[in-house]
Design an enzyme around this catalytic site. Structure first.
Site, PDB file in Angstrom:
ATOM      1  N   GLU A 166       0.856  -1.198   0.000  1.00  0.00           N
ATOM      2  CA  GLU A 166       0.000   0.000   0.000  1.00  0.00           C
ATOM      3  C   GLU A 166       0.886   1.239   0.000  1.00  0.00           C
ATOM      4  O   GLU A 166       2.035   1.173   0.409  1.00  0.00           O
ATOM      5  CB  GLU A 166      -0.860   0.029   1.282  1.00  0.00           C
ATOM      6  CG  GLU A 166      -1.817  -1.132   1.414  1.00  0.00           C
ATOM      7  CD  GLU A 166      -2.344  -1.312   2.840  1.00  0.00           C
ATOM      8  OE1 GLU A 166      -2.045  -0.487   3.717  1.00  0.00           O
ATOM      9  OE2 GLU A 166      -3.051  -2.303   3.067  1.00  0.00           O
ATOM     10  N   LYS A 177       2.335   4.530   1.595  1.00  0.00           N
ATOM     11  CA  LYS A 177       2.464   5.023   2.961  1.00  0.00           C
ATOM     12  C   LYS A 177       2.149   6.512   2.926  1.00  0.00           C
ATOM     13  O   LYS A 177       2.921   7.311   2.404  1.00  0.00           O
ATOM     14  CB  LYS A 177       3.879   4.796   3.495  1.00  0.00           C
ATOM     15  CG  LYS A 177       4.017   5.207   4.956  1.00  0.00           C
ATOM     16  CD  LYS A 177       5.400   4.884   5.495  1.00  0.00           C
ATOM     17  CE  LYS A 177       5.480   5.058   6.996  1.00  0.00           C
ATOM     18  NZ  LYS A 177       5.032   6.347   7.499  1.00  0.00           N
ATOM     19  N   ARG A 195      -3.214   8.904  17.130  1.00  0.00           N
ATOM     20  CA  ARG A 195      -2.216   7.870  17.394  1.00  0.00           C
ATOM     21  C   ARG A 195      -1.901   7.722  18.883  1.00  0.00           C
ATOM     22  O   ARG A 195      -1.587   6.652  19.358  1.00  0.00           O
ATOM     23  CB  ARG A 195      -0.970   8.277  16.625  1.00  0.00           C
ATOM     24  CG  ARG A 195       0.055   7.253  16.643  1.00  0.00           C
ATOM     25  CD  ARG A 195       1.309   7.767  16.027  1.00  0.00           C
ATOM     26  NE  ARG A 195       2.351   6.934  16.536  1.00  0.00           N
ATOM     27  CZ  ARG A 195       3.258   6.356  15.794  1.00  0.00           C
ATOM     28  NH1 ARG A 195       3.279   6.577  14.514  1.00  0.00           N
ATOM     29  NH2 ARG A 195       4.153   5.593  16.332  1.00  0.00           N
ATOM     30  N   GLU A 202      -5.306   6.531   7.910  1.00  0.00           N
ATOM     31  CA  GLU A 202      -4.422   7.700   7.981  1.00  0.00           C
ATOM     32  C   GLU A 202      -5.192   8.899   7.426  1.00  0.00           C
ATOM     33  O   GLU A 202      -5.763   8.820   6.342  1.00  0.00           O
ATOM     34  CB  GLU A 202      -3.167   7.426   7.137  1.00  0.00           C
ATOM     35  CG  GLU A 202      -2.119   8.497   7.200  1.00  0.00           C
ATOM     36  CD  GLU A 202      -1.082   8.271   8.316  1.00  0.00           C
ATOM     37  OE1 GLU A 202      -1.283   7.380   9.180  1.00  0.00           O
ATOM     38  OE2 GLU A 202      -0.087   9.007   8.321  1.00  0.00           O
ATOM     39  N   PHE A 228      -7.095   1.603   5.990  1.00  0.00           N
ATOM     40  CA  PHE A 228      -6.369   0.431   5.504  1.00  0.00           C
ATOM     41  C   PHE A 228      -6.607  -0.814   6.347  1.00  0.00           C
ATOM     42  O   PHE A 228      -6.080  -1.880   6.047  1.00  0.00           O
ATOM     43  CB  PHE A 228      -4.869   0.704   5.368  1.00  0.00           C
ATOM     44  CG  PHE A 228      -4.254   1.417   6.549  1.00  0.00           C
ATOM     45  CD1 PHE A 228      -4.018   0.736   7.724  1.00  0.00           C
ATOM     46  CD2 PHE A 228      -3.922   2.757   6.461  1.00  0.00           C
ATOM     47  CE1 PHE A 228      -3.453   1.380   8.802  1.00  0.00           C
ATOM     48  CE2 PHE A 228      -3.359   3.412   7.545  1.00  0.00           C
ATOM     49  CZ  PHE A 228      -3.120   2.720   8.728  1.00  0.00           C
ATOM     50  N   ARG A 253       5.139  -3.546  17.085  1.00  0.00           N
ATOM     51  CA  ARG A 253       5.957  -3.117  15.943  1.00  0.00           C
ATOM     52  C   ARG A 253       6.675  -4.364  15.465  1.00  0.00           C
ATOM     53  O   ARG A 253       7.733  -4.717  15.965  1.00  0.00           O
ATOM     54  CB  ARG A 253       6.957  -2.056  16.394  1.00  0.00           C
ATOM     55  CG  ARG A 253       7.694  -1.387  15.263  1.00  0.00           C
ATOM     56  CD  ARG A 253       8.698  -0.385  15.777  1.00  0.00           C
ATOM     57  NE  ARG A 253       8.108   0.835  16.315  1.00  0.00           N
ATOM     58  CZ  ARG A 253       7.544   1.783  15.587  1.00  0.00           C
ATOM     59  NH1 ARG A 253       7.488   1.673  14.276  1.00  0.00           N
ATOM     60  NH2 ARG A 253       7.028   2.852  16.148  1.00  0.00           N
ATOM     61  N   LYS A 277       7.940  -0.863   6.560  1.00  0.00           N
ATOM     62  CA  LYS A 277       7.774   0.427   5.877  1.00  0.00           C
ATOM     63  C   LYS A 277       9.059   0.793   5.168  1.00  0.00           C
ATOM     64  O   LYS A 277      10.150   0.525   5.663  1.00  0.00           O
ATOM     65  CB  LYS A 277       7.386   1.515   6.883  1.00  0.00           C
ATOM     66  CG  LYS A 277       8.361   1.679   8.009  1.00  0.00           C
ATOM     67  CD  LYS A 277       7.901   2.717   9.006  1.00  0.00           C
ATOM     68  CE  LYS A 277       8.836   2.744  10.197  1.00  0.00           C
ATOM     69  NZ  LYS A 277       8.440   3.588  11.287  1.00  0.00           N
TER      70      LYS A 277
HETATM   71  P1  AMP Z   1       6.026   5.570  11.354  1.00  0.00           P
HETATM   72  O1  AMP Z   1       5.145   6.606  11.993  1.00  0.00           O
HETATM   73  O2  AMP Z   1       7.162   6.137  10.579  1.00  0.00           O
HETATM   74  O3  AMP Z   1       6.421   4.473  12.343  1.00  0.00           O
HETATM   75  O4  AMP Z   1       5.199   4.790  10.228  1.00  0.00           O
HETATM   76  C1  AMP Z   1       4.058   4.067  10.499  1.00  0.00           C
HETATM   77  C2  AMP Z   1       2.868   4.948  10.265  1.00  0.00           C
HETATM   78  O5  AMP Z   1       2.613   5.122   8.886  1.00  0.00           O
HETATM   79  C3  AMP Z   1       1.583   4.396  10.777  1.00  0.00           C
HETATM   80  O6  AMP Z   1       1.460   4.580  12.158  1.00  0.00           O
HETATM   81  C4  AMP Z   1       0.551   5.179  10.003  1.00  0.00           C
HETATM   82  O7  AMP Z   1       0.266   6.387  10.685  1.00  0.00           O
HETATM   83  C5  AMP Z   1       1.264   5.556   8.727  1.00  0.00           C
HETATM   84  N1  AMP Z   1       0.705   4.957   7.507  1.00  0.00           N
HETATM   85  C6  AMP Z   1       0.523   5.603   6.350  1.00  0.00           C
HETATM   86  N2  AMP Z   1       0.013   4.808   5.411  1.00  0.00           N
HETATM   87  C7  AMP Z   1      -0.168   3.583   5.973  1.00  0.00           C
HETATM   88  C8  AMP Z   1      -0.668   2.328   5.511  1.00  0.00           C
HETATM   89  N3  AMP Z   1      -1.072   2.173   4.255  1.00  0.00           N
HETATM   90  N4  AMP Z   1      -0.693   1.315   6.403  1.00  0.00           N
HETATM   91  C9  AMP Z   1      -0.276   1.460   7.668  1.00  0.00           C
HETATM   92  N5  AMP Z   1       0.218   2.615   8.155  1.00  0.00           N
HETATM   93  C10 AMP Z   1       0.260   3.680   7.332  1.00  0.00           C
END
Ligand code: AMP
Length: 555
Positions: free
Chosen positions: A247, A249, A269, A298, A337, A411, A417
């Site tokens: 998907e 991000k 969050r 998101e 999502f 996590r 990611k």
């Molecule tokens: P991070 O904040 O860098 O740890 O990245 C994870 C975050 O990406 C998640 O907590 C979501 O807020 C965001 N995110 C954006 N798009 C997606 C997606 N398609 N699936 C899951 N998380 C997503």
């Protein structure tokens, strides 16, 4: 239970540094608590919390109010109290000293109980508007009036959410498991689903493992969000997954939407409700989504078809007044999502099944969308989706295991990611320094720390002084001023409350900080006020990034 028993127990804990011993002592203490309500409160209090994180209530008591209450009971003026903090180390110890000097009129005739403290906190947090400050000071004065010196120490630290006991959620989870003869993993799962360790302890006591296993996701009680690990490369991610659900991000802010047919609640969050700031979103969800669901997605801000920087979404989330104006200024979209609940818990279903449910409960509209998803085993295809996402102004891709359940609060390797930029760190701001000359009224540098999840301690990793505009410094000074707990020369120490996202050139090993690491050339990116202190990056993450860069250099 007498509050004194709790305070004396905390004093014992403060002298212990071994995790095992802390766990054993807490377990033994919890086991002996007969009253359910006391058990609930004690679990939270040991962690320095008055309410679970998602509860909308908060005490709203800063150091200023505590000074005034302490002045009322001791007759000692604020400036003198500040001096005492400098000498003794923290406001808790100063409060302890001050209650030794209580004026006759405030000497206690009644013993303070945990129940009384809880009831007074509940009353304090219910106060708003005119006269509330005065009433809060009165209530606090009443508590200090009843408190013995040692009680005053921990009462103060509790109000400031900083117990200094070295007890984090990990230790508490293990202690609950041990006290009530169950497995830490079962306790953990119940916690991730309910976000309330107090409640988990009570269920563990009354119903044991069976009761904990039966705890279910409920609408309007937020669930910890599933999180992603960083992938090193497309190849590494696809080697790991073999087949993946890919998907975009989105670079916005995470939301969990609860909708029961009557009411929509949107949690950020940090699991705080942001419902009131998003009226148009709430209406649209009611229109487009079948009720009795919890959805995960998101929110992004979009202008002229392009995503706006992520901070705009946070501006919307923070807005309390004139929300209507912001609705036009910063238009939002939500991309769902995942689904956590649909007429019942769905977290144990594989992602592919949850995806089907997701598609069946949402009728897409301009503002409410389902994130596009491609199932593939082809690295080239993942790269193509990645480029597409970057071209559309998004952050990168999420590479998910199609068979994985939804694991709250985890996590793990089921979600990877891949982002365009080097990983930044989200660190807790624990101290700072006043500037020089023209900037002497502003805080000009900030000390940063990562989290040790086992002990709950914050370990310093560096100091950031670049990347701020003058406006940033002015705003941050206002934000941090009420959090100052001690000052020595220009250096100040804060109650840990805010998280900064910082970039850096590299991580070095360093004996200078207790973490054992130091950031080289850290640069401020932004205030992550969507993240809680316990969501900041951990020492393990710092270690991993350190090792990763080392390996990259060797190649
Ligand atoms: P991070 O904040 O860098 O740890 O990245 C994870 C975050 O990406 C998640 O907590 C979501 O807020 C965001 N995110 C954006 N798009 C997606 C997606 N398609 N699936 C899951 N998380 C997503």
């Amino acid at each position: 239970m007498l509050f004194k028993e709790f305070a004396e127990f905390c004093e014992k804990l403060e002298k212990i540094s071994s995790t095992l011993e802390l766990t054993a002592r807490i377990a033994a203490f919890l086991k002996e608590i007969g009253d359910e309500r006391d058990l609930y409160d004690i679990v939270l209090f040991i962690l320095g919390k008055v309410y679970p994180p998602w509860d909308e209530r908060e005490l709203g008591v800063g150091v200023g109010l505590i000074y005034e209450a302490l002045e009322n009971v001791s007759g000692v003026k604020k400036t003198k109290i500040e001096e005492m903090i400098r000498d003794l180390g923290d406001l808790g110890l100063a409060a302890e000293e001050l209650t030794k000097r209580k004026k006759m009129a405030t000497l206690a005739f009644e013993e303070l109980t945990v129940k009384k403290v809880r009831e007074t906190f509940d009353e304090i947090s219910s106060l708003t508007g005119e006269g509330s400050r005065k009433r809060k000071i009165m209530l606090l004065t009443g508590l200090y009036g009843l408190a013995s010196p040692i009680e005053a120490r921990y009462l103060t630290r509790l109000i400031l959410n900083e117990m200094r006991l070295g007890v984090g959620e990990g230790i508490m989870r293990d202690a609950i498991a041990r006290a009530f003869g169950t497995d830490p993993e079962i306790v953990e799962r119940a916690y991730m689903i309910t976000n309330d360790l107090g409640k988990v302890a009570v269920v563990a006591k009354n119903e044991g493992s069976e009761g904990l296993r039966n705890m279910r996701v409920q609408i309007h009680v937020p669930v910890r969000m599933m999180l992603a690990q960083v992938a090193e490369s497309f190849e590494q991610a696809m080697n790991e997954m073999k087949v993946a659900a890919v998907e975009w991000k989105f670079d916005g802010s995470r939301v969990q939407v609860h909708w029961d047919g009557k009411k929509v609640t949107v949690y950020s969050r940090r699991l705080e409700s942001v419902t009131n700031a998003l009226p148009e979103m709430v209406d649209e969800i009611k229109r487009c989504v079948k009720p009795n669901v919890i959805l995960d997605g998101e929110v992004i801000a979009v202008k002229d078809g392009r995503p706006m920087p992520f901070q705009h979404v946070l501006r919307r989330f923070r807005r309390k007044h004139d929300v209507g104006k912001m609705v036009e200024k910063i238009p939002l979209e939500v991309h769902f999502f995942d689904v956590i609940y649909s007429e019942g818990e769905t977290i144990d279903l594989p992602l592919t099944e949850r995806r089907k449910i997701l598609e069946s409960v949402i009728k897409e509209s301009e503002k409410v969308k389902i994130a596009m998803q491609t199932i593939t085993d082809d690295v080239k295809e993942v790269e193509r989706i990645y480029r597409q996402a970057i071209d559309a102004g998004h952050e990168g891709v999420m590479i998910k295991n199609p068979n994985s359940p939804y694991i709250p609060g985890k996590r793990g390797k089921h979600w990877l990611k891949l982002k365009a930029i080097m990983e930044t760190l989200d660190l807790v701001v624990v101290g700072g320094e006043w500037g020089e000359g023209k900037r002497s009224h502003w805080l000009s540098s900030f000390e940063l720390a990562c989290v040790d999840t086992t002990t709950g301690n914050l370990l310093k990793v560096g100091k950031v002084a670049t990347g701020f505009t003058e406006d940033d410094l002015e705003e941050l000074t206002e934000l941090f001023k009420p959090l100052i707990v001690s000052q020595e020369g220009k250096r100040v120490e804060f109650i840990p409350k805010y998280v900064f996202e910082v970039a850096y050139q590299e991580i070095q090993k360093s004996p200078k900080y207790e973490s054992g690491y130091a950031l080289r050339f850290p640069r401020f990116i932004r205030l992550r006020d969507d993240k809680d202190v316990d969501e900041a990056d951990t020492i393990e993450r710092v270690e991993n990034l350190y090792k990763m860069q080392f390996e990259l250099k060797r190649q």
